[in-house]
Motif scaffolding. Sequence first.
Motif, PDB file in Angstrom:
ATOM      1  N   VAL A 186       0.823  -1.458   0.214  1.00 56.31           N
ATOM      2  CA  VAL A 186       0.004   0.085  -0.294  1.00 56.31           C
ATOM      3  C   VAL A 186       0.676   1.690  -0.605  1.00 56.31           C
ATOM      4  O   VAL A 186       2.176   1.091   0.835  1.00 56.31           O
ATOM      5  CB  VAL A 186      -0.923   0.114   1.483  1.00 56.31           C
ATOM      6  CG1 VAL A 186      -1.916   1.545   1.379  1.00 56.31           C
ATOM      7  CG2 VAL A 186      -1.921  -1.301   1.568  1.00 56.31           C
ATOM      8  N   GLY A 187       0.410   2.344  -0.915  1.00 54.42           N
ATOM      9  CA  GLY A 187       1.187   3.545  -0.773  1.00 54.42           C
ATOM     10  C   GLY A 187       0.577   4.650   0.139  1.00 54.42           C
ATOM     11  O   GLY A 187      -0.276   4.510   0.430  1.00 54.42           O
ATOM     12  N   VAL A 188       1.267   5.418   0.177  1.00 57.17           N
ATOM     13  CA  VAL A 188       0.801   6.762  -0.356  1.00 57.17           C
ATOM     14  C   VAL A 188       0.418   7.771  -0.154  1.00 57.17           C
ATOM     15  O   VAL A 188       1.714   8.467  -0.833  1.00 57.17           O
ATOM     16  CB  VAL A 188       1.513   6.887   1.638  1.00 57.17           C
ATOM     17  CG1 VAL A 188       0.646   8.821   2.778  1.00 57.17           C
ATOM     18  CG2 VAL A 188       1.934   6.047   2.194  1.00 57.17           C
ATOM     19  N   LYS A 189      -0.743   7.910  -0.619  1.00 57.08           N
ATOM     20  CA  LYS A 189      -1.176   9.693  -1.586  1.00 57.08           C
ATOM     21  C   LYS A 189      -0.116  10.470  -0.746  1.00 57.08           C
ATOM     22  O   LYS A 189      -0.325  10.924   0.329  1.00 57.08           O
ATOM     23  CB  LYS A 189      -3.029   9.592  -1.847  1.00 57.08           C
ATOM     24  CG  LYS A 189      -2.942   8.583  -2.881  1.00 57.08           C
ATOM     25  CD  LYS A 189      -4.548   9.203  -3.598  1.00 57.08           C
ATOM     26  CE  LYS A 189      -4.243  10.186  -3.831  1.00 57.08           C
ATOM     27  NZ  LYS A 189      -5.699  10.349  -5.192  1.00 57.08           N
ATOM     28  N   ASP A 190       0.375  10.932  -1.706  1.00 58.66           N
ATOM     29  CA  ASP A 190       1.176  13.197  -1.534  1.00 58.66           C
ATOM     30  C   ASP A 190      -0.737  13.419  -1.148  1.00 58.66           C
ATOM     31  O   ASP A 190      -0.297  14.203   0.365  1.00 58.66           O
ATOM     32  CB  ASP A 190       1.027  14.074  -2.653  1.00 58.66           C
ATOM     33  CG  ASP A 190       1.937  12.942  -3.074  1.00 58.66           C
ATOM     34  OD1 ASP A 190       2.901  12.314  -2.437  1.00 58.66           O
ATOM     35  OD2 ASP A 190       2.951  13.555  -5.075  1.00 58.66           O
ATOM     36  N   GLU A 191      -1.854  13.810  -1.257  1.00 59.60           N
ATOM     37  CA  GLU A 191      -2.663  14.181  -0.108  1.00 59.60           C
ATOM     38  C   GLU A 191      -3.231  14.194   0.658  1.00 59.60           C
ATOM     39  O   GLU A 191      -2.459  14.963   2.174  1.00 59.60           O
ATOM     40  CB  GLU A 191      -4.500  13.768  -0.912  1.00 59.60           C
ATOM     41  CG  GLU A 191      -4.669  13.395  -0.716  1.00 59.60           C
ATOM     42  CD  GLU A 191      -6.379  12.612  -0.795  1.00 59.60           C
ATOM     43  OE1 GLU A 191      -6.002  11.343  -0.050  1.00 59.60           O
ATOM     44  OE2 GLU A 191      -6.700  13.120  -2.038  1.00 59.60           O
ATOM     45  N   CYS A 192      -2.275  13.039   1.022  1.00 58.67           N
ATOM     46  CA  CYS A 192      -2.147  12.531   2.621  1.00 58.67           C
ATOM     47  C   CYS A 192      -0.555  13.712   3.438  1.00 58.67           C
ATOM     48  O   CYS A 192      -0.934  14.063   4.456  1.00 58.67           O
ATOM     49  CB  CYS A 192      -1.016  11.649   3.063  1.00 58.67           C
ATOM     50  SG  CYS A 192      -3.184  10.177   2.569  1.00 58.67           S
ATOM     51  N   ILE A 193      -0.150  13.788   2.649  1.00 55.91           N
ATOM     52  CA  ILE A 193       1.613  14.230   3.041  1.00 55.91           C
ATOM     53  C   ILE A 193       0.885  16.136   3.374  1.00 55.91           C
ATOM     54  O   ILE A 193       1.656  16.836   4.168  1.00 55.91           O
ATOM     55  CB  ILE A 193       3.069  13.979   2.435  1.00 55.91           C
ATOM     56  CG1 ILE A 193       2.910  12.672   2.410  1.00 55.91           C
ATOM     57  CG2 ILE A 193       3.737  15.521   3.107  1.00 55.91           C
ATOM     58  CD1 ILE A 193       3.256  12.413   1.310  1.00 55.91           C
ATOM     59  N   ASN A 194       0.578  16.475   1.865  1.00 52.41           N
ATOM     60  CA  ASN A 194      -0.304  17.778   2.228  1.00 52.41           C
ATOM     61  C   ASN A 194      -1.006  18.625   3.155  1.00 52.41           C
ATOM     62  O   ASN A 194      -0.812  18.921   3.802  1.00 52.41           O
ATOM     63  CB  ASN A 194      -1.003  18.051   0.725  1.00 52.41           C
ATOM     64  CG  ASN A 194       0.012  18.110  -0.480  1.00 52.41           C
ATOM     65  OD1 ASN A 194       1.964  18.051  -0.354  1.00 52.41           O
ATOM     66  ND2 ASN A 194      -0.010  17.730  -2.215  1.00 52.41           N
ATOM     67  N   ALA A 195      -2.284  18.002   3.718  1.00 48.01           N
ATOM     68  CA  ALA A 195      -2.362  17.244   4.766  1.00 48.01           C
ATOM     69  C   ALA A 195      -2.421  17.629   5.979  1.00 48.01           C
ATOM     70  O   ALA A 195      -2.326  18.443   6.588  1.00 48.01           O
ATOM     71  CB  ALA A 195      -4.116  16.425   5.329  1.00 48.01           C
ATOM     72  N   PHE A 196      -0.978  17.031   5.997  1.00 48.54           N
ATOM     73  CA  PHE A 196      -0.342  17.086   7.428  1.00 48.54           C
ATOM     74  C   PHE A 196       0.165  18.319   7.344  1.00 48.54           C
ATOM     75  O   PHE A 196       0.626  18.560   8.482  1.00 48.54           O
ATOM     76  CB  PHE A 196       0.548  15.851   7.576  1.00 48.54           C
ATOM     77  CG  PHE A 196       1.553  15.592   8.788  1.00 48.54           C
ATOM     78  CD1 PHE A 196       0.942  15.163   9.818  1.00 48.54           C
ATOM     79  CD2 PHE A 196       3.065  16.015   8.401  1.00 48.54           C
ATOM     80  CE1 PHE A 196       1.510  14.955  11.197  1.00 48.54           C
ATOM     81  CE2 PHE A 196       3.289  15.750   9.670  1.00 48.54           C
ATOM     82  CZ  PHE A 196       2.809  15.852  10.985  1.00 48.54           C
ATOM     83  N   GLN A 197       1.159  18.466   6.479  1.00 48.32           N
ATOM     84  CA  GLN A 197       2.002  20.076   6.179  1.00 48.32           C
ATOM     85  C   GLN A 197       0.825  21.446   6.345  1.00 48.32           C
ATOM     86  O   GLN A 197       1.015  22.305   7.540  1.00 48.32           O
ATOM     87  CB  GLN A 197       2.192  20.009   4.895  1.00 48.32           C
ATOM     88  CG  GLN A 197       3.135  19.528   4.328  1.00 48.32           C
ATOM     89  CD  GLN A 197       3.999  19.263   5.770  1.00 48.32           C
ATOM     90  OE1 GLN A 197       5.256  20.568   6.891  1.00 48.32           O
ATOM     91  NE2 GLN A 197       5.275  18.146   5.869  1.00 48.32           N
ATOM     92  N   ASP A 198      -0.627  20.812   6.524  1.00 45.52           N
ATOM     93  CA  ASP A 198      -1.375  22.118   6.726  1.00 45.52           C
ATOM     94  C   ASP A 198      -1.954  22.182   7.885  1.00 45.52           C
ATOM     95  O   ASP A 198      -2.014  23.188   8.872  1.00 45.52           O
ATOM     96  CB  ASP A 198      -3.181  22.261   6.057  1.00 45.52           C
ATOM     97  CG  ASP A 198      -2.750  22.002   4.458  1.00 45.52           C
ATOM     98  OD1 ASP A 198      -1.821  23.137   3.681  1.00 45.52           O
ATOM     99  OD2 ASP A 198      -3.646  21.897   3.632  1.00 45.52           O
ATOM    100  N   LEU A 199      -1.866  20.904   8.702  1.00 36.70           N
ATOM    101  CA  LEU A 199      -1.281  20.610   9.704  1.00 36.70           C
ATOM    102  C   LEU A 199      -0.885  20.740  10.734  1.00 36.70           C
ATOM    103  O   LEU A 199      -0.885  21.849  12.115  1.00 36.70           O
ATOM    104  CB  LEU A 199      -2.402  19.418  10.310  1.00 36.70           C
ATOM    105  CG  LEU A 199      -2.532  19.017  11.907  1.00 36.70           C
ATOM    106  CD1 LEU A 199      -3.636  18.050  11.929  1.00 36.70           C
ATOM    107  CD2 LEU A 199      -1.600  18.711  12.616  1.00 36.70           C
ATOM    108  N   LYS A 200       0.293  20.789  10.737  1.00 32.29           N
ATOM    109  CA  LYS A 200       1.846  21.101  11.071  1.00 32.29           C
ATOM    110  C   LYS A 200       1.764  22.249  10.939  1.00 32.29           C
ATOM    111  O   LYS A 200       2.474  22.966  12.752  1.00 32.29           O
ATOM    112  CB  LYS A 200       2.486  19.873  10.549  1.00 32.29           C
ATOM    113  CG  LYS A 200       4.098  20.196  12.025  1.00 32.29           C
ATOM    114  CD  LYS A 200       4.911  19.338  11.155  1.00 32.29           C
ATOM    115  CE  LYS A 200       7.019  19.712  10.571  1.00 32.29           C
ATOM    116  NZ  LYS A 200       7.354  18.158  10.468  1.00 32.29           N
ATOM    117  N   LEU A 201       2.436  22.825   9.535  1.00 30.49           N
ATOM    118  CA  LEU A 201       3.011  24.159   9.261  1.00 30.49           C
ATOM    119  C   LEU A 201       1.747  25.114   9.346  1.00 30.49           C
ATOM    120  O   LEU A 201       1.631  26.429  10.042  1.00 30.49           O
ATOM    121  CB  LEU A 201       3.587  24.308   8.265  1.00 30.49           C
ATOM    122  CG  LEU A 201       4.454  22.944   8.555  1.00 30.49           C
ATOM    123  CD1 LEU A 201       5.671  22.994   7.261  1.00 30.49           C
ATOM    124  CD2 LEU A 201       5.717  23.554  10.025  1.00 30.49           C
TER     125      LEU A 201
END
Length: 138
Positions: free
Chosen positions: A6-21
């Motif tokens: 199972v891969g991880v879509k880029d949208e997962c990382i982008n959403a995390f950046q919106d939360l974190k930063l």
Amino acid sequence: MASSGVGVKDECINAFQDLKLGRKLKYIIYKISDNLKEVVVEKTGDESEYDDFVANLPENECRYAVYDFNYTNDEGGKRTKIVFYTWSPDTARIKMKMVYAATKEAIKKKLDGIYVEIQCTDLAEASYETVFEKVNRK
């Protein structure tokens, strides 16, 4: 890619950046797509109430989640910690529990800045008090 394939879509990382930063989000709930090919964002929220977040975890299905956990420590200081959840209720299908367990490290590696991980099989393990105990003593 995880050992589960199972891969991880880029949208997962982008959403995390919106939360974190960006502090635009309070939480993100991730799921593995129906075809078992990738982790995707299922839901995001900016509600400040912890109970609203927990209420969005499905009763009989596994999920991953990230929550921007705010609390006051024992000295009265305000703190914010990013918490990663593996939600695997006892009532979920065994196959899905196995796929989520095999994929967890793949998504965690992509989400830089997680303070603590919480593994939950029921709502008591996801309760504010339980999470507070873990983030406050670390």
